[in-house]
Structure formats: structure tokens, C-alpha cells
Design an enzyme around this catalytic site. Sequence first.
Site, PDB file in Angstrom:
ATOM      1  NE  ARG A  98     -10.376 -29.071 -35.482  1.00  0.00           N
ATOM      2  CZ  ARG A  98     -11.701 -29.192 -35.364  1.00  0.00           C
ATOM      3  NH1 ARG A  98     -12.258 -29.515 -34.202  1.00  0.00           N
ATOM      4  NH2 ARG A  98     -12.477 -28.997 -36.402  1.00  0.00           N
ATOM      5  CG  HIS A 123     -13.777 -22.295 -38.025  1.00  0.00           C
ATOM      6  ND1 HIS A 123     -14.350 -23.531 -38.226  1.00  0.00           N
ATOM      7  CD2 HIS A 123     -12.486 -22.446 -38.401  1.00  0.00           C
ATOM      8  CE1 HIS A 123     -13.443 -24.377 -38.693  1.00  0.00           C
ATOM      9  NE2 HIS A 123     -12.315 -23.737 -38.813  1.00  0.00           N
ATOM     10  CB  CYS A 170     -16.988 -27.484 -45.229  1.00  0.00           C
ATOM     11  SG  CYS A 170     -17.439 -29.001 -44.387  1.00  0.00           S
ATOM     12  N   GLY A 171     -14.463 -25.823 -47.164  1.00  0.00           N
ATOM     13  CA  GLY A 171     -14.338 -24.796 -48.189  1.00  0.00           C
ATOM     14  C   GLY A 171     -13.715 -23.457 -47.868  1.00  0.00           C
ATOM     15  CB  SER A 228     -11.551 -24.373 -51.650  1.00  0.00           C
ATOM     16  OG  SER A 228     -11.326 -25.478 -50.853  1.00  0.00           O
ATOM     17  CG  ASP A 262      -8.771 -22.302 -39.649  1.00  0.00           C
ATOM     18  OD1 ASP A 262      -9.733 -22.881 -40.190  1.00  0.00           O
ATOM     19  OD2 ASP A 262      -8.272 -22.699 -38.576  1.00  0.00           O
TER      20      ASP A 262
HETATM   21  P1  GTP Z   1     -10.070 -26.543 -42.482  1.00  0.00           P
HETATM   22  O1  GTP Z   1      -8.682 -26.156 -42.842  1.00  0.00           O
HETATM   23  O2  GTP Z   1     -10.164 -27.924 -41.940  1.00  0.00           O
HETATM   24  O3  GTP Z   1     -10.729 -25.564 -41.565  1.00  0.00           O
HETATM   25  O4  GTP Z   1     -10.936 -26.658 -43.840  1.00  0.00           O
HETATM   26  P2  GTP Z   1     -11.393 -25.640 -44.975  1.00  0.00           P
HETATM   27  O5  GTP Z   1     -12.750 -25.129 -44.653  1.00  0.00           O
HETATM   28  O6  GTP Z   1     -10.352 -24.626 -45.253  1.00  0.00           O
HETATM   29  O7  GTP Z   1     -11.535 -26.629 -46.218  1.00  0.00           O
HETATM   30  P3  GTP Z   1     -10.901 -26.576 -47.693  1.00  0.00           P
HETATM   31  O8  GTP Z   1     -11.284 -25.335 -48.414  1.00  0.00           O
HETATM   32  O9  GTP Z   1      -9.462 -26.876 -47.607  1.00  0.00           O
HETATM   33  O10 GTP Z   1     -11.691 -27.749 -48.466  1.00  0.00           O
HETATM   34  C1  GTP Z   1     -11.795 -28.992 -47.970  1.00  0.00           C
HETATM   35  C2  GTP Z   1     -12.153 -30.056 -48.970  1.00  0.00           C
HETATM   36  O11 GTP Z   1     -13.317 -29.715 -49.703  1.00  0.00           O
HETATM   37  C3  GTP Z   1     -11.047 -30.326 -49.967  1.00  0.00           C
HETATM   38  O12 GTP Z   1     -10.837 -31.714 -50.020  1.00  0.00           O
HETATM   39  C4  GTP Z   1     -11.609 -29.805 -51.267  1.00  0.00           C
HETATM   40  O13 GTP Z   1     -11.173 -30.524 -52.366  1.00  0.00           O
HETATM   41  C5  GTP Z   1     -13.110 -29.942 -51.086  1.00  0.00           C
HETATM   42  N1  GTP Z   1     -13.831 -28.911 -51.834  1.00  0.00           N
HETATM   43  C6  GTP Z   1     -13.614 -27.584 -51.802  1.00  0.00           C
HETATM   44  N2  GTP Z   1     -14.465 -26.943 -52.605  1.00  0.00           N
HETATM   45  C7  GTP Z   1     -15.267 -27.869 -53.159  1.00  0.00           C
HETATM   46  C8  GTP Z   1     -16.356 -27.812 -54.091  1.00  0.00           C
HETATM   47  O14 GTP Z   1     -16.748 -26.741 -54.558  1.00  0.00           O
HETATM   48  N3  GTP Z   1     -16.947 -28.985 -54.416  1.00  0.00           N
HETATM   49  C9  GTP Z   1     -16.534 -30.170 -53.898  1.00  0.00           C
HETATM   50  N4  GTP Z   1     -17.180 -31.268 -54.248  1.00  0.00           N
HETATM   51  N5  GTP Z   1     -15.475 -30.268 -53.040  1.00  0.00           N
HETATM   52  C10 GTP Z   1     -14.868 -29.139 -52.675  1.00  0.00           C
HETATM   53  C1  SPV Z   2      -9.910 -27.403 -38.724  1.00  0.00           C
HETATM   54  O1  SPV Z   2     -10.013 -28.592 -38.412  1.00  0.00           O
HETATM   55  O2  SPV Z   2     -10.868 -26.603 -38.679  1.00  0.00           O
HETATM   56  C2  SPV Z   2      -8.610 -26.878 -39.201  1.00  0.00           C
HETATM   57  C3  SPV Z   2      -7.449 -27.683 -39.042  1.00  0.00           C
HETATM   58  O3  SPV Z   2      -8.523 -25.750 -39.630  1.00  0.00           O
HETATM   59  S1  SPV Z   2      -7.019 -27.844 -37.366  1.00  0.00           S
HETATM   60  O4  SPV Z   2      -5.704 -27.285 -37.217  1.00  0.00           O
HETATM   61  O5  SPV Z   2      -7.040 -29.251 -37.120  1.00  0.00           O
HETATM   62  O6  SPV Z   2      -7.971 -27.128 -36.566  1.00  0.00           O
HETATM   63 MN    MN Z   3     -10.383 -24.746 -39.678  1.00  0.00          MN
END
Ligand code: GTP
Ligand code: SPV
Ligand code: MN
Length: 627
Positions: A88, A251, A275-276, A279, A292
Site C-alpha cells: 500500500r 480493521h 501484525c497478526g 495469524s 481483515d
Molecule cells: P494484513 O493482512 O496486512 O492486514 O496483516 P495481518 O495483521 O493479517 O498479519 P499476519 O497475521 O498475516 O502476520 C504478519 C506477520 O507477522 C507474518 O510475517 C507472521 O509471520 C508474523 N507473525 C505473526 N504472529 C507472530 C508472532 O506471534 N510472533 C512473531 N515474531 N511474528 C509473528
Molecule cells: C493491509 O495492508 O492491511 C492488508 C493488505 O490487509 S492490503 O490489501 O494491502 O490492505
Molecule cells: Mn489488513
Amino acid sequence: MKESNLKLLESRLDDRNLKVLTAIDNDQLLAFVADAIELCNPESVWVSTDSDEDVEHNRKMAVELQEERPLKLKGHTIHFDGFSDQGRDRAATKYLVPEEETLSKTLNQTEREGGLSEVRGLMKDAMKGRMMVVRFLALGPNNSEFSIPCVECTDSFYVSHSLNLLYRLGYEEFKRLGSKAQFFSIMHSSGRVDERMVSVETDKRRIYIDYTTDTVYSVNTQYAGNTVGLKKLALRLTIRKADRENWLAEHMFLSGVHGPGGRKTYFAGAFPSACGKTSTAMLPGETILGDDIAYFRAVNGRCMAANAESGIFGIIQNVNAKDDPSIWDVLHKPGEVIFSNVLINDGKPYWLGMGMDPSDEGENFSGQWHKGKKDAKGAEIPCAHKNARYAVALKDLPNCDPELDNPAGVELAGIMYGGRDAKASLPAQQGFNWEHGIITYGASLETETTFAIIGEEGVPEINLMSIQDFVAIPLGKYVQNNLEFGKKLKNPPLVFGVNYFLRDSEGNFVNGVRDKHVWVKWMELRTHGDVGALVGPTGMIPEYEVLGQLFNEVLGKEYSRDDYINQFTLRVPENISKLDRVVEFHQTKVGNTPKVLFEVLRDQRKRLEDAQAKHGDYISPFDFPSA
Ligand code: GTP
Ligand code: SPV
Ligand code: MN
């Protein structure tokens, strides 16, 4: 309809497409499509319905136009975005603000008239020689109070294909609503593309949000976060709509967490990008309802939540067989998946942190790639981009929650806020009440920038409620709306603060990636009043014995007193200096911050200082009293 719009549509659409489009009785909609055609000047226009044939045609076109290429496994394709189009773009994303209005200083904005003519100038003839697709979709479940119809005109079949995986189809809904539809409009063009079909003029990338007409313009970019209009582009408009109509657009992920006796308890969680959210929503054994964007409505005093989306655009980095068995499985069997910006060799995808050695060569976001390849500045190009992603429909996941399309949503019991905070916040804690949680975890969220956004990584910043990038109203009003929302609820969801990224003095994370499952199970027990907690200055924290039992049950691990002390020791100086930054942020950057925020933060500081006087700078969790 205006005669001139009809004339234009008649002259540019063939019989089939004209018939499909004009079956929708909505002048405003037809005017938007006519405007998009007139401005972008495509060679042809295809209007997609919700039929299986049209969905299939879309898949085929994405491949035929080489925006996607098939991989070995049936249904899998790869899409590349350009080297400089991998996330983004905050700087290029602006609100178009009429002269007489103001938004908070932190929100990127430009004067409306000037911005409109700039972006429309860039879109002029941008689709020349190409086909424009007209798409009808809906945010939120269909036939629901949550539902928002959307139209997107784009010249990218990758974008259109992604829409099919990530959202509910809405052509029939538009027909049903006719002139009653209050919809969002998105106009997107990839702009000039090269032989790899990637946008080349990314220096002229613009994403402008005209909230006065609920329209978004996006040009010279393909990265889904900048182009798939129902994602973050529409979220910005939704936040304004929710503000007018007294509900919340967040979000946040949504997930069903299992507790004792077979019960299921719903949680939502806000984390900044990368940031999680995914996950946490994907924890093995629990169900995912969204990862999301969530909508909340207060219905008869209950907090009901629905997913705006119906698919995942998830980060693939670090997805491995051990930590993420459900998603790993989906990515390794036939089924509809769009991979983006991973490494491809011999029809197989590779990414960073997949738990095995990736291929040494292949094609990635930089073109042909081999291990050791350098970029123009001499830096080594990794095999895949950190922000490489996969898109799948939620219904294709074995752990998809059965209530995904429930028009009433699900009742929430808990909400969590978390960011990348290396120094201060505890791994898991519970707010004293709705107000305290929203203010000290949500409105005080400090995090480090990530690879999901173009620019420098790892820079600490405040990201209000994890949603600051998308808040299209004054930030203080947004906090106020959250506080007010809680007052409409009989039993507001418990509010938790989590931090998966706390580090020790050597820079190591104090928690493993699977520990979050223990925190989530603890929260589940708390929402039912099944376990006690300790009272610390920044919230209620888990007791050692309870965590010990959960580590054993959930992860089959021993949990030592040393681990507990290492993770849950309260770092008072770090928390006080964070408080200072938060207060300064609200005083200087937000405007209209509700007064109560400063009061709650003042009380928090007092509790921290009192505890410091009694126990010192670093306080063992064993020193805190029981609630
Ligand atoms: P968007 O899709 O961008 O909105 O992100 P999201 O909030 O869904 O993030 P996601 O859960 O995909 O995690 C993002 C990153 O954080 C990944 O690279 C994971 O490997 C890392 N991650 C997730 N949980 C942990 C954790 O408990 N510890 C650490 N160190 N890294 C983590
Ligand atoms: C984020 O960046 O918060 C995402 C992926 O979930 S995007 O589609 O780039 O917004
Ligand atoms: Mn997102």
C-alpha cells in the site's frame, strides 16, 4: 437517465453488455459507468453478472491477458506486481477534502478540486486499447443490514478475479435494489503496463478518495491493497458511512474460539498491517470468520459483528506446515488460489520462511531471478517479496466458520488490540472496562511500520486502533464513536491488549509464535468468568497457574516460572515513556480527542508511578494482587 449517458452507453457497449447493464434501474450507477467509459476510453466493455459462466470467463481472461499464469496445481495462478508496486502506498493515497472542511493533520489529504483534476487527468484515456470490466459486488453478507453494494470499473482482470475470491457477488442485489441502492464506486486503471503486464508509471500512482460522492480513483498501480476497491479503498468510505449511521467499521479479524464443554466464543482483533490478524484468526482448531475488515452493530444491546469480506488476501511469508497447517494445506492442494509476488520455478511457488529451502532460481517480482541477484542499489533481492500474498475464498478453508454469511452476524464476547511493540506492552492483558481498554490498548497503540506499506520498515509510530490509515473522519471522533458504541451494549465485549512482539534486552522475542493460542484461550475463559486474574497498573493479567495449565493443554508444553516472569514483568519506565508519546500524539496530531482519554491516561500514569514507588522499575507479575 440523462440522454447523453444513455447515448454514450449505447455507442460503446454491444447488445449483450448494454442489456446486462441497463437491467439495473439506477441512474446514478449508469452515470458512473458512463463517466468511467468516457474518461478512461477503453476499446471494449464487459459487464459481469453473478453467473458461473461469467465468473469462469473472468478466470480465463486473467490468464489470456497474462495478468496471471497457471501453476502446476489445478486452479492455482501467479500474479506479479511491479518491482516498485509491492504494498500500500500511503504517500500517494489521499482524501479529497472540500475547501470548507478539515480532517486531522495526520490524515493525508489534498484539496478536492485540484486532486480530482489531477487524478482524472492521469486516468484520461488510460484504458485505450484495453477492455474495461464492470463489476457488481457487496460488502458484508447479502440480505443484511450490514450489506453495502459496490461497483468497480477496472481494466485489470487480476483485480476483477481477486474481487470474485474476496467478496460476495452483487449484480442480482443491484438489480433487486434498483434506484434504492446507495453504493460505493471505484474506478481503477493499471495505467501503462510493460510486457510482464505490470504497471510501469508507479511514480504517477494515485489513490484518491472522494468521500463527497463515495467514489475512489486508483491509477498506475496493481497491488491489490491499492486496487481491489472493496478492500481498503471502500473501508475509508465505510468508516464515514458508519459514522453517519452509528455503527463501527474496523480493521479486525473475526474468529470462533472453542472453550470447555464444546462452547464457541467469538472474538475480534485489531492489528496493524502485517501484525497478526490472519495469524490469530487461523489458529489450529478454531474457526475463521474474517481476517481483515469487520463491521459491528449494536442490536438490542448486543454487539453483533460481520465480515465485510468473504475471502483472504493473506501474507504468505512464514506460512509453514508446522505453525499454519490449515493454510499450508490449502496452498498445497488443487483449488482456486491466486499467489502474488512469490518465486515461481517449474510451476511451483516458493516464499520466505516456508520451512524449507526455496528454489535458487525462477521468476519473481524482479523478473528472472537467481540467488544473489542484486537490485539497482546493489542490495540483494530476496527470492520472494516479504509482502507476497495468497488470495483464497474463505469457504474453501476447512476451518471456515459456518456463520460467515449469517445476515445477523455473530455476537462478540471479546476484542483484542495488538501491535509490534518491542519494549512496553505486556503479551496479554485485559482492560478494566470498555473505556479503559479502548483508550489504553486501542487509542494508544504503538507499533513498528511493516513491509505491507511502501517505505522504511521498523519505524515506531502510533497507529490509532490499528486503523489510522483508513480513518476518513477526524481521529478524535473515531475514538469517541468507539467509546459511545460501548454505552449501547448491555455487556460490552471484554477488551484485551496483546503484544506478540515484545523483546528481551538481547533483542529476542519473549514469546513463540504459537503462544498467542494460549492468550486467546485465556481470554475465552475470562469472557465466561471461568478464571481469575491479577491486577496490574495497565490491566488485568493472567495468573501463572492458569497459563501453566493452558500451555500444557494447548501446546503440550511446560511453562516455567522464569518464562512467566520474563514475559509478564511490567516495565514501568518503558510504559511511562510510551504514555508520554501517546498523550503528545493526541494533543498535537489528533484534534477533538475526547477529554476522557486524557483522564484515563492520567489515571494510568498515576497507577504506574505508585507501583514504581512500591516495587521499582521492573515489577514481577508475582507482586500483583488478585482481582
Ligand atoms: P494484513 O493482512 O496486512 O492486514 O496483516 P495481518 O495483521 O493479517 O498479519 P499476519 O497475521 O498475516 O502476520 C504478519 C506477520 O507477522 C507474518 O510475517 C507472521 O509471520 C508474523 N507473525 C505473526 N504472529 C507472530 C508472532 O506471534 N510472533 C512473531 N515474531 N511474528 C509473528
Ligand atoms: C493491509 O495492508 O492491511 C492488508 C493488505 O490487509 S492490503 O490489501 O494491502 O490492505
Ligand atoms: Mn489488513
